[in-house]
Design a protein around this motif. Structure first.
Motif, mmCIF file in Angstrom:
data_model
loop_
_atom_site.group_PDB
_atom_site.id
_atom_site.type_symbol
_atom_site.label_atom_id
_atom_site.label_comp_id
_atom_site.label_asym_id
_atom_site.label_seq_id
_atom_site.Cartn_x
_atom_site.Cartn_y
_atom_site.Cartn_z
ATOM 1 N N PRO A 207 0.722 -1.391 0.032
ATOM 2 C CA PRO A 207 -0.058 -0.097 -0.101
ATOM 3 C C PRO A 207 0.858 1.300 0.006
ATOM 4 O O PRO A 207 0.279 2.310 -0.299
ATOM 5 N N VAL A 208 2.089 1.244 0.307
ATOM 6 C CA VAL A 208 2.823 2.450 0.437
ATOM 7 C C VAL A 208 4.282 2.071 0.056
ATOM 8 O O VAL A 208 5.094 0.937 0.359
ATOM 9 N N VAL A 209 4.733 2.753 -1.083
ATOM 10 C CA VAL A 209 6.195 2.574 -1.620
ATOM 11 C C VAL A 209 6.977 3.818 -1.421
ATOM 12 O O VAL A 209 6.577 4.859 -1.608
ATOM 13 N N LEU A 210 8.107 3.541 -0.805
ATOM 14 C CA LEU A 210 9.072 4.559 -0.244
ATOM 15 C C LEU A 210 10.148 4.537 -1.330
ATOM 16 O O LEU A 210 11.051 3.426 -1.013
ATOM 17 N N THR A 211 10.175 5.333 -2.007
ATOM 18 C CA THR A 211 11.239 5.379 -3.139
ATOM 19 C C THR A 211 12.430 6.057 -2.729
ATOM 20 O O THR A 211 12.176 7.395 -2.079
ATOM 21 N N SER A 212 13.637 5.670 -2.967
ATOM 22 C CA SER A 212 14.959 6.615 -2.621
ATOM 23 C C SER A 212 15.836 6.536 -3.681
ATOM 24 O O SER A 212 15.898 5.388 -4.371
ATOM 25 N N LYS A 213 16.730 7.365 -3.528
ATOM 26 C CA LYS A 213 18.043 7.620 -4.347
ATOM 27 C C LYS A 213 17.502 7.669 -5.842
ATOM 28 O O LYS A 213 16.738 6.840 -6.258
ATOM 29 N N GLY A 214 18.176 8.736 -6.639
ATOM 30 C CA GLY A 214 17.646 8.872 -7.936
ATOM 31 C C GLY A 214 16.444 9.356 -8.149
ATOM 32 O O GLY A 214 15.618 9.846 -7.326
ATOM 33 N N ALA A 215 15.881 9.305 -9.502
ATOM 34 C CA ALA A 215 14.728 9.961 -9.891
ATOM 35 C C ALA A 215 13.393 8.910 -9.834
ATOM 36 O O ALA A 215 13.606 7.949 -10.628
ATOM 37 N N PRO A 216 12.362 9.025 -9.204
ATOM 38 C CA PRO A 216 11.270 8.224 -9.164
ATOM 39 C C PRO A 216 10.777 7.865 -10.490
ATOM 40 O O PRO A 216 10.330 6.751 -10.790
ATOM 41 N N GLY A 217 10.749 8.675 -11.520
ATOM 42 C CA GLY A 217 10.081 8.791 -12.789
ATOM 43 C C GLY A 217 9.010 8.045 -12.890
ATOM 44 O O GLY A 217 8.170 7.998 -12.347
ATOM 45 N N GLU A 218 9.095 6.783 -13.950
ATOM 46 C CA GLU A 218 7.811 6.203 -14.441
ATOM 47 C C GLU A 218 7.500 5.264 -13.230
ATOM 48 O O GLU A 218 6.222 4.747 -13.233
ATOM 49 N N ALA A 219 8.278 4.909 -12.306
ATOM 50 C CA ALA A 219 7.701 4.370 -11.170
ATOM 51 C C ALA A 219 6.399 4.630 -10.668
ATOM 52 O O ALA A 219 5.446 4.068 -10.005
ATOM 53 N N ILE A 220 6.167 6.111 -10.552
ATOM 54 C CA ILE A 220 5.148 6.774 -9.720
ATOM 55 C C ILE A 220 3.948 6.186 -10.458
ATOM 56 O O ILE A 220 2.919 5.657 -9.614
ATOM 57 N N ALA A 221 3.765 6.428 -11.886
ATOM 58 C CA ALA A 221 2.593 6.205 -12.336
ATOM 59 C C ALA A 221 2.232 4.688 -12.009
ATOM 60 O O ALA A 221 1.027 4.167 -11.790
ATOM 61 N N ARG A 222 3.237 3.675 -12.133
ATOM 62 C CA ARG A 222 3.027 2.180 -11.872
ATOM 63 C C ARG A 222 2.585 1.968 -10.508
ATOM 64 O O ARG A 222 1.478 1.239 -10.349
ATOM 65 N N ILE A 223 3.089 2.666 -9.402
ATOM 66 C CA ILE A 223 2.668 2.501 -8.168
ATOM 67 C C ILE A 223 1.223 3.066 -7.853
ATOM 68 O O ILE A 223 0.570 2.306 -7.379
#
Ligand SMILES: Cc1cc2nc3c(=O)[nH]c(=O)nc-3n(C[C@H](O)[C@H](O)[C@H](O)COP(=O)(O)O)c2cc1C
Length: 325
Positions: A116-132
């Motif tokens: 239910p919650v994704v904590l992204t770190s380092k770099g640019a979250p980019g296209e991962a966000i739409a997927r999440i």
């Protein structure tokens, strides 16, 4: 496998989506993901006690092990629900930097389990966000300055994790008040999670007063029974104060806070380290081994003097928060 329900649809702003999650917590706090420390036992103990539990995907040695950890979470949460509890939401940390070769496969697993919650770190979250967002989850990205926050918001995150000075692990270097104020200049319609040196429920309340939606607490949870940290790491936290924390860019290229006694024990000369160029590896070669030889912790160590079960720590944080309110 029973999967957690996605967030209710139709929440208009990112901040409201995060508030829907916060409403399912006893207090607005996340037990932050910590490499070689957080595991499903720690995360489940926190969730059971009303605080968001988490672990880093790269805390596992393989995709298969991550699979096992995700199963443990789903089964543990189901047990809690069967016993009549309403467990807090949970989170997984994904390193989205291209240097993380496991990232695509780990993201695919996290998607499959609808974490239910994704904590992204380092770099640019980019296209991962739409997927999440595609599976109804909330995405929060680690930042250490206003520019990082702008880039994360452009990528569509629901909130930023403002890592201020004094945090354990890879740390920010900006004073928390200064960082909060610069980040909040970017708007009010996204969530901010404040990290760095928080160890009490009163600190969680103070973070809210500063404009944060949630507090991110790492080091305090190292000194719990469930944490996978070595006994030596836990003991050193009890024996240390803020002045024992040594900030260095030289160990692995990013600013990180280290327990000075562990650097000395590993044969590192602190005077040499002070003048060593950023990125120069001065400890063991391989990353996992390096973080095992020398210990990281934040400035909050001076306020930690016991190793309780995580649920007991959560109950204490909740009581302190309520008293501060
Ligand atoms: C031992 C340790 C390991 C950490 N590993 C990670 C990690 O794998 N991924 C991550 O996003 N943050 C990691 N962090 C940072 C924490 O998630 C969090 O930002 C930090 O602990 C907050 O500051 P505090 O320790 O002063 O509470 C780590 C921190 C510590 C102390």
């Amino acid at each position: 496998m029973s999967l957690p329900a996605p967030l209710p649809p139709g929440k208009s702003t990112a901040r409201e989506r995060v508030r829907a999650l916060t409403g399912r917590l006893a207090i607005p706090a996340i037990a932050a993901p910590m490499f070689l420390v957080s595991n499903p036992a720690l995360a489940l103990a926190c969730c059971g006690a009303g605080i968001m539990g988490s672990f880093p995907a790269h805390g596992t040695r393989s995709r298969e092990e991550l699979h096992g950890w995700l199963d443990q979470m789903v089964e543990g949460l189901r047990r809690l629900e069967d016993s009549g509890a309403a467990p807090a939401p949970w989170a997984v940390n994904l390193v989205v930097h291209p240097s993380n070769s496991r990232y695509p496969a780990d993201l695919e697993l996290v998607e499959r389990y609808r974490v239910p919650v994704v904590l992204t770190s380092k770099g640019a979250p980019g296209e991962a966000i739409a997927r999440i967002h595609g599976w109804g989850a909330v995405a929060l990205h680690d930042i250490a300055n206003r520019r990082h926050a702008e880039k994360a918001l452009e990528a569509g995150v629901d909130g930023v994790i403002a890592v201020a000075d004094g945090a354990g692990g890879h740390t920010g270097t900006i004073n928390p008040f200064a960082l909060m104020n610069e980040v909040r200049q970017l708007g009010e319609d996204f969530a901010v999670v404040l990290a760095g040196g928080l160890t009490t429920g009163r600190d969680v309340r103070a973070a809210e007063a500063m404009g944060a939606d949630l507090a991110y607490i790492g080091t305090r949870f190292i000194a719990t029974r469930e944490a996978m940290a070595s006994d030596a790491h836990k003991r050193m936290i009890l024996d240390s104060r803020a002045t024992d924390i040594f900030l260095s860019v030289s160990i692995d290229g990013a600013p990180a806070n280290w327990l000075a006694p562990s650097l000395v024990a590993a044969g590192i000369d602190l005077d040499v380290l002070r003048t060593t160029l950023p990125g120069r590896i001065v400890a063991a070669q391989e990353n996992r081994k390096r973080w095992k030889d020398i210990f990281t912790a934040g400035h909050g160590v001076g306020n930690i003097d016991d190793i309780p079960p995580a649920a007991e720590l959560c109950r204490r944080l909740i009581a302190q928060y309520r008293a501060a309110r």
